[in-house]
Motif scaffolding. Sequence first.
Motif, short mmCIF file in Angstrom:
data_model
loop_
_atom_site.label_atom_id
_atom_site.label_comp_id
_atom_site.label_asym_id
_atom_site.label_seq_id
_atom_site.Cartn_x
_atom_site.Cartn_y
_atom_site.Cartn_z
N LYS A 243 -5.31 1.82 -4.08
CA LYS A 243 -4.61 0.73 -4.21
C LYS A 243 -4.28 0.19 -3.32
CE LYS A 243 -4.74 0.25 -8.94
NZ LYS A 243 -5.45 -0.79 -9.66
N ALA A 244 -3.64 0.63 -2.21
CA ALA A 244 -3.17 0.56 -0.92
C ALA A 244 -4.20 -0.02 0.13
CB ALA A 244 -2.29 1.68 -0.20
N ILE A 245 -5.56 0.56 0.05
CA ILE A 245 -6.76 -0.08 0.78
C ILE A 245 -6.92 -1.25 0.40
CG2 ILE A 245 -9.07 0.31 1.08
CD1 ILE A 245 -7.71 2.10 3.04
N GLN A 246 -7.04 -1.48 -0.83
CA GLN A 246 -7.50 -2.71 -1.52
C GLN A 246 -6.13 -4.07 -1.43
OE1 GLN A 246 -7.80 -1.45 -5.65
NE2 GLN A 246 -10.02 -1.10 -5.50
N TYR A 247 -4.97 -3.55 -1.41
CA TYR A 247 -4.04 -4.48 -0.85
C TYR A 247 -3.93 -4.83 0.62
CZ TYR A 247 0.74 -5.85 0.30
OH TYR A 247 2.05 -6.57 0.97
#
Length: 338
Positions: A243-247
Amino acid sequence: MIFVTGGAGYIGSHTCVELLNAGMNVTVYDNFSNSEAEAIERVRRITGKAVQVIQGDIRDRVGLEQALRQSGAKAVVHFAGLKAVGESEAVPLTYYDNNVVGTLRLLEAMQACGVKNLVFSSSATVYGVPENLPYTEDHRLSATNTYGTTKLVIENMLRDLHRSDATWRIAVLRYFNPVGAHPTGLMGEDPQGVPNNLMPYVAQVAVGRRTHLSVWGNDYPTPDGTGVRDYIHVVDLAIGHVKAIQYLEGHSGCEAINLGAGVGSSVLDLVQAFEAASGKSIPYEIGPRRAGDLDAYWADASRAVELLGWRAERSLAQMCEDTWRWQEMNPNGYKGGN
């Protein structure tokens, strides 16, 4: 392509699985000083996907830059580092060398390669003694041990870097207490020597590798007198990195985000949950408090919900069930084969 330092480690390997499941390609960079190459084979078995592995040390500036260019990665997830609190007090220079100098070399290599998306593996230890609970990300930062101090130094370095160059996109993920294993039983925590953390120690007692658990202190101001911590399933934690990579794909900045379940469980809560999951008795002996241990802490994870759309979903019972499956299937860890 995602470049994962320390990708053969406990959290790193589980994160590789979730990155691959999310359709991303992965290059692992690891020196295998505290991990096993077999973990990467298990990642391949679980996902059915290829993983590129480059063996190297993050303090090797030239080798690191070469590996990063070779990978073609657009983002880095940085796990590599030493993590035992007690050991960090005994050999502080080793911790500063591996954690701080290693991260500095990584950032230099990233800058040279024009890769400016980073997810950093930080820790709730940067909060120090709680002034209020649950810990929120704006709690005063003040580590109480060398390990936590190295994480805090790195966090400050990242904030300074972003202030100097706003094109960097950085997510600082502050973990609470990762436990559990992959539900297949093929991957889990495989500490070398005597475990530093509670869950693998309990699991080794259950499987007969150790005679009993030592509970350090039962006179804390908590419901049962034992220390209270925020335990988070390693798969939930791994998904948080995806989720952090996508954010970061759509947001610049240097953002600190708690990853925790948001609830506290005591040592004896965990012991009882593990007994229920395993059907085994966990003998324990009460010992004195350990210097530096906190009474209780847990996370306010609302920022992760708001920014990442992430929340911990797996219960303490599931953490124990998955750990027991891993321990039963792999009584001697990765070296035992499966």
